[in-house]
Design an enzyme around this catalytic site. Sequence first.
Site, PDB file in Angstrom:
ATOM      1  N   GLY B  13     -44.361 -66.470  -6.970  1.00  0.00           N
ATOM      2  CA  GLY B  13     -45.614 -65.981  -7.511  1.00  0.00           C
ATOM      3  C   GLY B  13     -46.815 -66.776  -6.872  1.00  0.00           C
ATOM      4  O   GLY B  13     -46.895 -67.710  -6.769  1.00  0.00           O
ATOM      5  N   THR B 142     -47.711 -74.043  -8.486  1.00  0.00           N
ATOM      6  CA  THR B 142     -47.083 -72.982  -9.378  1.00  0.00           C
ATOM      7  C   THR B 142     -48.018 -73.079 -10.491  1.00  0.00           C
ATOM      8  O   THR B 142     -48.576 -74.233 -11.135  1.00  0.00           O
ATOM      9  CB  THR B 142     -45.643 -73.564  -9.692  1.00  0.00           C
ATOM     10  OG1 THR B 142     -45.148 -72.916 -11.122  1.00  0.00           O
ATOM     11  CG2 THR B 142     -45.579 -75.198  -9.901  1.00  0.00           C
ATOM     12  N   VAL B 143     -48.362 -71.748 -10.910  1.00  0.00           N
ATOM     13  CA  VAL B 143     -49.057 -71.715 -12.118  1.00  0.00           C
ATOM     14  C   VAL B 143     -48.423 -72.336 -13.484  1.00  0.00           C
ATOM     15  O   VAL B 143     -48.805 -73.059 -14.302  1.00  0.00           O
ATOM     16  CB  VAL B 143     -49.208 -70.369 -12.434  1.00  0.00           C
ATOM     17  CG1 VAL B 143     -49.790 -69.805 -13.813  1.00  0.00           C
ATOM     18  CG2 VAL B 143     -50.049 -69.530 -11.483  1.00  0.00           C
ATOM     19  N   ASP B 144     -47.154 -72.325 -13.353  1.00  0.00           N
ATOM     20  CA  ASP B 144     -46.226 -72.863 -14.569  1.00  0.00           C
ATOM     21  C   ASP B 144     -46.175 -74.494 -14.770  1.00  0.00           C
ATOM     22  O   ASP B 144     -45.888 -74.976 -15.572  1.00  0.00           O
ATOM     23  CB  ASP B 144     -44.727 -72.417 -14.314  1.00  0.00           C
ATOM     24  CG  ASP B 144     -44.518 -70.948 -14.491  1.00  0.00           C
ATOM     25  OD1 ASP B 144     -45.239 -70.409 -14.957  1.00  0.00           O
ATOM     26  OD2 ASP B 144     -43.393 -70.629 -14.064  1.00  0.00           O
ATOM     27  N   MET B 190     -47.777 -66.540 -19.679  1.00  0.00           N
ATOM     28  CA  MET B 190     -46.479 -66.723 -18.509  1.00  0.00           C
ATOM     29  C   MET B 190     -46.047 -67.896 -18.605  1.00  0.00           C
ATOM     30  O   MET B 190     -46.661 -68.961 -19.264  1.00  0.00           O
ATOM     31  CB  MET B 190     -46.969 -66.419 -17.160  1.00  0.00           C
ATOM     32  CG  MET B 190     -47.025 -64.953 -16.743  1.00  0.00           C
ATOM     33  SD  MET B 190     -47.797 -64.931 -15.194  1.00  0.00           S
ATOM     34  CE  MET B 190     -47.160 -63.269 -14.770  1.00  0.00           C
ATOM     35  N   LEU B 298     -53.244 -61.283 -14.668  1.00  0.00           N
ATOM     36  CA  LEU B 298     -54.764 -61.444 -14.743  1.00  0.00           C
ATOM     37  C   LEU B 298     -54.849 -63.150 -14.805  1.00  0.00           C
ATOM     38  O   LEU B 298     -55.810 -63.828 -14.225  1.00  0.00           O
ATOM     39  CB  LEU B 298     -55.379 -61.163 -15.959  1.00  0.00           C
ATOM     40  CG  LEU B 298     -55.424 -59.743 -16.165  1.00  0.00           C
ATOM     41  CD1 LEU B 298     -56.293 -59.258 -17.245  1.00  0.00           C
ATOM     42  CD2 LEU B 298     -55.630 -58.746 -14.803  1.00  0.00           C
TER      43      LEU B 298
END
Lengths: 420, 420
Positions: B13, B142-144, B190, B298
Amino acid sequence: MACKNAFYAQSGGVSAVINASACGVLQTARQHSEEIGKVYAGRNGIIGALTEDLIDTTVESEAAIAALKHTPGAAFGSCRYKLKSIQEHRAQYDRLIEVFHAHDIGFFFYNGGGDSQDTAYKVSLIGAERAYPIVCVGVPKTVDNDLPITDCSPGFGSAAKYLSTSIREAAFDVASMSRTSTKVFALEVMGRHAGWTTAACALAAEEEGGAPHILLLPEITFTEERFLAKVEEALTRYGHCVVAVSEGVKGPDGKFLSASGVKDAFGHAQLGGVAPVITQLITAKLGCRCHWAVANYLQRSARHIASAIDVEQAYAVGRAAVEFAIAGRSAVMPAIRRLSDAPYRWDIIEAPLSEVANQEKLLPPNFISADGFGITEAARRYLAPLIVGEAYPPFKDGLPDYVKLQNAPASKKLTQEFAV
Amino acid sequence: MACKNAFYAQSGGVSAVINASACGVLQTARQHSEEIGKVYAGRNGIIGALTEDLIDTTVESEAAIAALKHTPGAAFGSCRYKLKSIQEHRAQYDRLIEVFHAHDIGFFFYNGGGDSQDTAYKVSLIGAERAYPIVCVGVPKTVDNDLPITDCSPGFGSAAKYLSTSIREAAFDVASMSRTSTKVFALEVMGRHAGWTTAACALAAEEEGGAPHILLLPEITFTEERFLAKVEEALTRYGHCVVAVSEGVKGPDGKFLSASGVKDAFGHAQLGGVAPVITQLITAKLGCRCHWAVANYLQRSARHIASAIDVEQAYAVGRAAVEFAIAGRSAVMPAIRRLSDAPYRWDIIEAPLSEVANQEKLLPPNFISADGFGITEAARRYLAPLIVGEAYPPFKDGLPDYVKLQNAPASKKLTQEFAV
């Protein structure tokens, strides 16, 4: 002439710039202290007037009032509450006059969309009927851009900028992922009947064929086969497909694709969740992986990415409302008149509330492309100037620094309560 | 030492700042032309290597490479494609070595999360096994924020800034509406297993009791009664309630509250749509009107509201990766080490890929408040510096001006195709 006080309130769904209009009203009123006394704000719109829940804005500092210009939401609280007809609910109107009289209110400013302009109009009628002298001026606001006469509505440009920016960004994302994973991204956009906000998403396209590839406008009946064919075409051409879908899209049966069944205070169906419906359809019929987002409140509160021109216009209609009122103009609303597209030039004219109230301006047919899935050059010329310029709020510790007013209640003058 | 070429690719992602890491890699490699020859980018991650679909980055101008620093998405395309074990799929590894050999590639940079670091690790193993000299360096993204060893992951800070900004703005909206209309707003965030992004929403609260009032973290089992009691408490105290809900929240049965049933290429369940589930529950049980948003892509592509510190770190890990590689360090990943919270100070250390691959760092228990619905002061101290600073992209015609590279294919050297 004795110096009368003013009532100002915010109504309906809020926006990123309705407080900029409040700022325009309050700063201009303060500059005209010989013509306007105190400005009382209604706590939660007209309900504040009915319940005599008035906010004394004079205790707010100049700095706090100035900060309204960069703060989203409704600083004094909003409401979804429509006055019934004068015949139907005389007690409401009696009460309004009673409260206005008790607080020596001679100016009524109501900041909102079509329903709110209707309220302002009714107050002007009852003032005349009861021979209570009150100057009523509407202040336009609607993210949906569906008010008539005014070329655009404050609130719309900022939503349009947020949406076109967001869909451009998400398009970069899905284009990155499309080789092995997500091929379709759908963004659900507010707008019950008018497709202005959905149309604005098209500004994100940098060239012919750029994302968004498909708009689903509420003005156009949705048909499954035509939509799926269009998705397939985009997938074939670009390898991915970006869709902006209005929450108000209806099928051939005239029903919303996704009606939650819940109704709001005005009796309108509460919508939401059409993006998952259309992406499930795509997955089922075309077998590809989809992602979807529902912007909902984010699109109308995203002051961090407000349009500078929208902020300027929101302020200007607030200022003009006070100027109209001082000039004794009643039952009117400042409207934005476009003088030219490029360079973008505009001024403010007077619109009669009788012609504004309860009207909904839909996308004109010449703004919608022949296949119904996009916009025309005429629409692009109209929309483009409305998102221009950044008007970033100040930031503190990494977050926008928005103001919360004291919202001190004015002393009550009446002994009777009024139930709403 | 002969000057070997390099391979760089983006995987998993994407984020608002993965291209800032690409910028760091490419600019630093260009500054070290005596040690690194051409940088080839893999089109769509490792797939570009397997299919010999290499992008010649040398044709891109300095300006285009510099613009990557402010452009979201993956400029060279990403993929969700995990290499199988060497035992299981020897042909894949043979092919990789063949392609690397054909293009004289001696450096392998792989930019992604845990699964991607696993790919980088496997490539380092196969290089050693086949005695093909290749220096493998992972670049964290990683966004997470769930990568181990590194104090934070580039991509997270910008998502955190977007989410905390958005929920603060939406909180102003729902507070305005709550008197007569919407009382609850839920934002879906998310994060499949780790609650970092949901936790970051709590930064929006300006004071004790500020919005968001409730976090639903994936680390905490959801129970209907406790949640509804907490919503009621917020409604009583504040008149409205703002919820940040992770897409990965599970009920007492261990199942996702909203599993769509679809699985991604790594076999993980594709999630989405838990916000409507919890708001329907609230409406049904507490009878109040709710609004919900699903940020989805987004939140990970919102480069317009990126965190300046995140952009800086994303660039720094890209630069460090090249420096590590030149120093001959292989099977490592640059990791961010925190030196102090306030003032925030950090540097970059070396993390072994063997310890990074396939690990998931969840929120530690001491970051979660006693009732499970919020974060602790320790969490706030950790999170706060990561969203600091604005790093606005340039705007053109009201929209962010992002770069699209030419992505010119390098000439193929091999005659055989390879199916992925």
